[in-house]
Design a protein around this motif. Structure first.
Motif, PDB file in Angstrom:
ATOM      1  N   GLN A  26       0.822  -1.205   0.000  1.00 41.83           N
ATOM      2  CA  GLN A  26       0.000   0.000   0.000  1.00 41.83           C
ATOM      3  C   GLN A  26       0.854   1.252   0.000  1.00 41.83           C
ATOM      4  N   ALA A  27       1.980   1.216   0.714  1.00 39.07           N
ATOM      5  CA  ALA A  27       2.883   2.362   0.745  1.00 39.07           C
ATOM      6  C   ALA A  27       3.450   2.638  -0.646  1.00 39.07           C
ATOM      7  N   ALA A  29       2.001   2.006  -3.446  1.00 35.91           N
ATOM      8  CA  ALA A  29       0.935   2.489  -4.321  1.00 35.91           C
ATOM      9  C   ALA A  29       0.525   3.914  -4.015  1.00 35.91           C
ATOM     10  N   GLN A  30       0.731   4.378  -2.765  1.00 32.02           N
ATOM     11  CA  GLN A  30       0.241   5.696  -2.377  1.00 32.02           C
ATOM     12  C   GLN A  30       0.817   6.811  -3.233  1.00 32.02           C
ATOM     13  N   GLY A  31       2.089   6.708  -3.572  1.00 33.97           N
ATOM     14  CA  GLY A  31       2.695   7.755  -4.390  1.00 33.97           C
ATOM     15  C   GLY A  31       2.814   7.377  -5.847  1.00 33.97           C
ATOM     16  N   TYR A  32       2.127   6.335  -6.246  1.00 33.18           N
ATOM     17  CA  TYR A  32       2.285   5.809  -7.609  1.00 33.18           C
ATOM     18  C   TYR A  32       1.383   6.549  -8.583  1.00 33.18           C
ATOM     19  N   SER A  34       5.231   8.013  -9.397  1.00 27.50           N
ATOM     20  CA  SER A  34       6.012   9.202  -9.059  1.00 27.50           C
ATOM     21  C   SER A  34       7.111   9.453 -10.092  1.00 27.50           C
ATOM     22  N   TRP A  64      -2.423  10.671 -14.349  1.00 24.62           N
ATOM     23  CA  TRP A  64      -1.333  10.429 -13.405  1.00 24.62           C
ATOM     24  C   TRP A  64      -0.376  11.605 -13.284  1.00 24.62           C
ATOM     25  N   ALA A 268      -1.548  -3.678  -4.633  1.00 25.95           N
ATOM     26  CA  ALA A 268      -2.138  -2.342  -4.489  1.00 25.95           C
ATOM     27  C   ALA A 268      -1.952  -1.523  -5.764  1.00 25.95           C
ATOM     28  N   GLN A 272      -4.857  -0.233  -8.393  1.00 24.25           N
ATOM     29  CA  GLN A 272      -4.935   1.186  -8.734  1.00 24.25           C
ATOM     30  C   GLN A 272      -4.908   1.374 -10.243  1.00 24.25           C
TER      31      GLN A 272
END
Length: 329
Positions: A26-27, A29-32, A34, A64, A268, A272
């Motif tokens: 999940q971490a 994916a959070q900034g995906y 970048s 994105w 994740a 997304q």
């Protein structure tokens, strides 16, 4: 020797490991994404796969706010693109848009490569499909699929048909049509639809089977007469073209594109990308651009995409074996 403490702790350790893995995914994916994302396609620039990749890539790039870099890995029946995609990092920054033939024919054509499209890749989502068209030159004096079948039965083997390179969906569609209709036509392979269409218009061949989008210009100009489309139902934009299924019940064949990533890509990120891809496919701009190529978007979940790919492999495997790809099939 296992102690009672070890026995009690082991289930807890497994749960903690799963939680840590999920949190890590999940971490990521959070900034995906970048950074720019690479999108591999087996199509040459300006080919059908390339155009689809660029239309979808442009919309994902807009959403994105990251560049989508299209990599045209052509050659060897799609295996060059597949090998590049397999060797990429499974971090979501290299995606792969294979055509249907990569899933259906490539493993049979190149068994030594040991590429398993189901095991080596994780599906991100389905993109679009394009029905095939059976067309003839107006000078052939054939006005329906039934008349073409009758003419072929009167003169077995005398009619030549063009389809894209051996093992592509147009070729497989034509071979399946021959089998189910009980007719004999001679296959003339072409490196691309344009060359086959040119020979059809010039009278050197009688029949062509290709994606509808590729033949639209010739149909609209009247230089090609469409006899039938391979979709199960008549197309909304082309209601006057009958389906093959009207003559051969249940017949359906479409070229298609799916989006996949190397196996091991964090779930994740997979989910997304699936959500963002489906949203992109629902945008009017993407629908209109692909629709102009007679290409129909079909948003799907990752599970439905995986099921569709398995079903297509099962449907086409007998045809692939019939025309003799790979080692002794």
């Amino acid at each position: 020797m296992m102690t009672s403490y070890d026995s009690a702790f082991r289930p807890v350790a497994k749960v903690l490991a799963v939680l840590l893995l999920t949190a890590s995914s999940q971490a990521l994916a959070q900034g995906y994404p970048s950074a720019p994302v690479k999108l591999i396609t087996q199509g040459a620039p300006a080919s059908g796969p390339d155009v689809v990749a660029r239309i979808v890539g442009d919309e994902l790039s807009r959403r994105w706010k990251q560049q989508i870099v299209i990599l045209n890995a052509t050659g060897a029946g799609g295996s060059v693109a597949a090998k590049q995609a397999i060797q990429a990092e499974a971090d979501g920054y290299t995606l792969y848009l294979p055509a249907a033939s990569a899933f259906i024919v490539m493993p049979e054509m190149f068994p030594a490569l040991k590429i398993d499209m189901q095991k080596d890749f994780v599906p991100l989502g389905f993109v679009a499909e394009q029905p095939m068209v059976v067309g003839v030159a107006p000078g052939l004096n054939v006005n329906s699929l039934a008349e073409l079948v009758a003419l072929s039965k009167q003169k077995p083997g005398s009619l030549n048909f063009a389809a894209n390179a051996r093992g592509t969906l147009p070729h497989l569609t034509a071979e399946r049509l021959k089998s189910q209709a009980g007719i004999d036509m001679t296959y003339i392979p072409y490196p691309g639809a344009a060359a086959g269409l040119q020979d059809l218009i010039g009278g050197r061949i009688s029949v062509i089977v290709e994606g509808l989008g590729t033949l639209l210009g010739a149909i609209q100009s009247g230089s090609l007469k469409p006899l039938a489309v391979s979709s199960l139902k008549r197309l909304e934009n082309f209601p006057n073209i009958p389906t093959i299924a009207e003559s051969l019940p249940g017949f359906e064949a479409t070229g298609w594109f799916a989006l996949v990533a190397p196996r091991g890509t964090p779930d994740a990120i997979v989910q997304q990308v699936n959500r963002d891809l489906n949203a992109a496919l629902e945008s009017p701009a993407v629908k209109d651009k692909l629709g102009a190529m007679a290409t129909i978007v079909r948003p799907m979940s990752t599970a439905d995409t995986a099921a569709y790919l398995r079903k297509e492999q099962e449907v086409w495997r007998p045809v692939v074996k019939q025309i003799g790809f790979g080692a002794k099939n």
